[in-house]
Write a protein that holds these residues in place. Structure first.
Motif, PDB file in Angstrom:
ATOM      1  N   ASP A 108       1.054  -1.308   0.007  1.00 28.42           N
ATOM      2  CA  ASP A 108      -0.662   0.111   0.374  1.00 28.42           C
ATOM      3  C   ASP A 108       0.989   1.094   0.175  1.00 28.42           C
ATOM      4  N   ASP A 109       2.191   1.154   0.584  1.00 28.87           N
ATOM      5  CA  ASP A 109       3.283   1.995   0.739  1.00 28.87           C
ATOM      6  C   ASP A 109       3.357   2.592  -0.867  1.00 28.87           C
ATOM      7  N   GLU A 112       1.233   4.043  -3.037  1.00 25.11           N
ATOM      8  CA  GLU A 112       1.139   5.852  -2.921  1.00 25.11           C
ATOM      9  C   GLU A 112       1.787   6.312  -3.463  1.00 25.11           C
ATOM     10  N   GLY A 116       0.034   6.184  -6.809  1.00 28.97           N
ATOM     11  CA  GLY A 116      -0.675   7.652  -6.312  1.00 28.97           C
ATOM     12  C   GLY A 116      -2.131   7.233  -6.416  1.00 28.97           C
TER      13      GLY A 116
END
Length: 352
Positions: A108-109, A112, A116
């Motif tokens: 998830d990091d 992101e 994005g």
């Protein structure tokens, strides 16, 4: 900051693999075309993204980039050597490929930071890679002498030798019994504790010989080397594989856009059990059985693409013996995860 002691999200900018080693010579991808076929329907639009959470030698990523020309791939791996080799292999795809040094429970990091937005595909090919198994210096194999390291990322973390030197007999028994499903866990752990009092265990062959002595001779008839389960258990413990997988699967589902697909290849029952449970959870109603009507908020958010788990056929197994134990599962996201399910699934990030 995540559980690591250095930022994991920076792309590898200048890979410098050993020139005599080529990624495509070091690993034969398992169920390669089947994985691509399952992922491809979600990767048709320009700019669609696959996150390969276990990049390894980049074989699956290469096939996707070749067969899905509108897609790009973000490749995650915890092994800097594998990342460098894969990056060299995939350099011809230019900006369509981005390698990232991280563990896949940080997916998830990574998404992101690198994308994005939700992505169209996630691929996880679990377990140890051919590069790691075949590297004599890693200590993954009981068949050749090597330092007892077993770290997938050799730049950080506790080695197998350190674990064997420091864990008490009860903890060693638990590791062997739970992660290796070893019948003789207590006998092997007791032998390790007695022998390390005389001298430390530092090589793979020392440990393999110790296990052979600890396991009753009658139990060594057939079934391969008696140290096989011990080595599996230590590798899983050293690399925290099941803990990472337990955290990663719900996170991987959460980064999927509606219509996005997740494909997971597991190689032993402990991994497959975690994957099966999480995908089945998303593909089942969360409404209590006694409710007369299923509310919209409790309907499934995943649809399984494979009934049960798929195995490699005889042709692939003959060509690639490491595919014999694979269990393939896949699902497509049909709608956003209901709030009450997301809150249950995504816990806080583990601390180091």
């Amino acid at each position: 900051m995540t559980q690591h002691d250095q930022p994991p999200l920076d792309p590898i900018e200048q890979p410098d693999p050993q020139p005599e080693r080529r990624a495509d010579d070091l690993h034969v991808p398992v169920l390669l075309q089947r994985c691509v076929d399952l992922l491809a329907p979600a990767l048709t639009e320009p700019g669609s993204v696959l996150v390969d959470g276990t990049l390894g030698m980049g074989g699956h990523a290469e096939a996707v980039l070749s067969q899905c020309p509108r897609a790009r791939v973000v490749g995650i791996d915890r092994d800097p050597q594998a990342l460098a080799l894969a990056a060299a292999r995939l350099a011809r795809f230019g900006e369509r490929f981005t390698p990232v040094h991280a563990t896949y429970d940080e997916i998830d990091d990574v998404v992101e930071a690198q994308v994005g937005r939700p992505v169209e595909g996630v691929l996880l090919d679990l377990g140890v890679s051919s590069l790691q198994l075949d590297d004599a210096d890693r200590g993954f194999s009981y068949s050749r002498p090597a330092p007892l390291d077993m770290r997938m990322d050799s730049s950080r973390g506790e080695t197998a030798a350190e674990l064997l030197a420091e864990a008490d007999e009860r903890e060693l028994t638990r590791i062997l019994r739970v992660y290796g499903e070893e019948r003789f866990a207590q006998r092997i752990a007791g032998t390790i504790v007695r022998e390390r009092a005389e001298r430390p265990l530092t090589t793979s062959t020392e440990l393999a010989d110790l296990v052979r002595r600890a396991v009753p001779r009658a139990a060594q008839q057939g079934g391969g080397h008696p140290a096989k389960r011990t080595f599996q258990a230590l590798r899983i413990a050293v690399n925290r594989e099941l803990e990472i997988l337990q955290d990663a699967i719900p996170r991987a589902v959460e980064v999927l856009a509606v219509g996005g697909r997740i494909v997971v290849e597991s190689y032993h029952s402990l991994e497959d059990r975690i994957v099966k449970r999480e995908l089945a959870r998303g593909a089942s109603s969360s409404a209590p059985r006694e409710w007369p009507v299923e509310p919209e908020t409790h309907r499934p958010y995943l649809e399984l693409l494979i009934r049960g788990a798929e195995k490699a056929d005889d042709v692939e197994t003959a060509h690639n013996p490491r595919s014999a134990s694979v269990r393939l599962r896949a699902a497509v996201r049909t709608r956003p995860t209901p709030d009450h399910m997301r809150e249950q699934r995504t816990g806080s990030r583990r601390s180091a």
